[in-house]
Design an enzyme around this catalytic site. Structure first.
Site, PDB file in Angstrom:
ATOM      1  N   CYS A  77      23.717  94.817  18.953  1.00  0.00           N
ATOM      2  CA  CYS A  77      24.820  93.413  18.512  1.00  0.00           C
ATOM      3  C   CYS A  77      25.243  93.234  20.179  1.00  0.00           C
ATOM      4  O   CYS A  77      25.641  91.459  19.989  1.00  0.00           O
ATOM      5  CB  CYS A  77      25.626  93.475  17.435  1.00  0.00           C
ATOM      6  SG  CYS A  77      25.102  94.168  15.982  1.00  0.00           S
ATOM      7  N   GLU A 130       4.816  98.119  18.856  1.00  0.00           N
ATOM      8  CA  GLU A 130       4.558  97.653  19.912  1.00  0.00           C
ATOM      9  C   GLU A 130       3.541  96.103  19.242  1.00  0.00           C
ATOM     10  O   GLU A 130       3.158  96.723  18.187  1.00  0.00           O
ATOM     11  CB  GLU A 130       3.884  98.113  21.260  1.00  0.00           C
ATOM     12  CG  GLU A 130       2.621  98.968  20.451  1.00  0.00           C
ATOM     13  CD  GLU A 130       1.657  99.842  21.841  1.00  0.00           C
ATOM     14  OE1 GLU A 130       1.896  99.059  22.730  1.00  0.00           O
ATOM     15  OE2 GLU A 130       1.982 100.897  21.838  1.00  0.00           O
TER      16      GLU A 130
END
Length: 341
Positions: free
Chosen positions: A129, A103
């Site tokens: 992907c 984060e």
């Protein structure tokens, strides 16, 4: 299959898709040379990457340039090309696998680099992907619902760190052939970036309209490809076989709602290797001439590969051409999304 797995889009269009290319070319021969002693010690021949995967080279970002910079460069090009006032972009979705921190989100760094307004939401959507295609679906749902008039999807990938660490690991004395094969897929990755601007079709008749998408999950296969910033371990055959089976199920499910099996004008398939591309064409009776490839010179760009490949086809597509985006993400998840150009 019923429910949320099949979706039709009502009012979303692609205004532009753009790329940012990493500048440092790294050939498969370069990587072979760095692993030469290991290959000899474990009884493998050099040339595996080009011979088996069909990848001659991939790219790394130059020193001082990050995947965030790449995503921002692609995003800036996409905004400029679209002609949309950045102040009107309501949401920016980052779909990168690459990340430096847990984060905050990578999206906030790209948002800041682009100077987007405070009124523009930003967040990450990650799904291996398949992330960029999922980002398109989510952005389209927001546009169709009226939550946003314009959306920017970005992706920047950096394969350099994990590939350098993998080469170092494989050059350790205790490495055996099984280790090389388990980490082979890591060496097929590439660095690059892509971005897309989506808008309301009723305001942009010149755009390329999203038609619909179909998704399917095979999460029992979540351990076939696992990676972090230090290494990626992949069961190559297991992943290919499971991915093809999942895609076959998706194709069968889609037949009731879409006529994709009758043929499309272009297929933008996630770029993994020549083995994967041939298997997809063979399994679904797709003409390879309609499947453009970028993996020979860019490697597997992860979620950037579908938009990167699509961007390279823009000048060859005619109005009304039907384009099918086909993606599979480790986990496994699969999606197909149709665009009418």
């Amino acid at each position: 299959m019923t429910g949320n797995a099949i979706h039709r889009f009502a009012n979303t269009t692609v205004l532009t898709v753009q790329t940012a290319d990493a500048s440092q070319v790294v050939t498969s021969a370069d990587i072979d040379e760095r692993l030469r002693d290991t290959y000899q010690r474990v009884g493998l021949r050099t040339g595996l990457l080009e011979r088996l995967a069909g990848i001659r080279e991939r790219r790394w970002w130059s020193d001082g340039t990050t995947f965030v910079d790449g995503a921002a460069m692609a995003g800036a090009k996409a905004i400029s090309e679209s002609g949309v006032d950045p102040a009107r972009i309501g949401v920016m979705i980052n779909t990168s696998v690459s990340r430096k921190y847990l984060e905050p989100s990578t999206a906030v760094a790209v948002h800041h680099a682009l100077g987007l307004p405070r009124s523009c939401q930003s967040f990450d959507v990650t799904n291996a992907c398949l992330g960029f295609v999922n980002g398109m679906e989510l952005a389209a749902a927001m546009i169709d619902s009226g939550m946003a008039d314009y959306a920017l999807i970005v992706n920047g990938e950096d394969s350099r760190i994990v590939q350098e660490r993998t080469i170092d690991q494989l050059n350790r004395p205790g490495t055996v052939s099984r280790d090389v094969l388990a980490q082979f897929a890591t060496l097929t990755l590439g660095s690059g970036a892509a971005a897309m601007v989506l808008g309301r079709a009723d305001r942009h008749p010149e755009g390329h309209r999203l038609v619909g998408s179909v998704s399917r999950a095979g999460t029992e296969h979540h351990d076939l490809c696992v990676g972090d910033n230090d290494m990626m371990r992949t069961d190559l055959k297991g992943l290919l076989d499971a991915g093809l089976r999942l895609s076959e199920d998706l194709w069968a499910d889609a037949a009731g709602d879409f006529d994709w099996a009758a043929g499309m004008d272009r297929y933008i398939v996630h770029q993994v290797s020549k083995v994967h591309t041939k298997a997809m064409c063979d399994r679904f009776s797709i003409d390879p001439a309609l499947v453009p490839t970028t993996f020979p010179t860019r490697g597997n760009l992860g979620p950037a590969s579908v938009p990167f490949t699509l961007a390279g086809q823009q000048d060859t597509l005619a109005d009304g051409d039907r384009v099918l985006l086909m993606g599979i993400g480790s986990g496994l998840n699969a999606s197909c999304l149709e665009i009418v150009w």
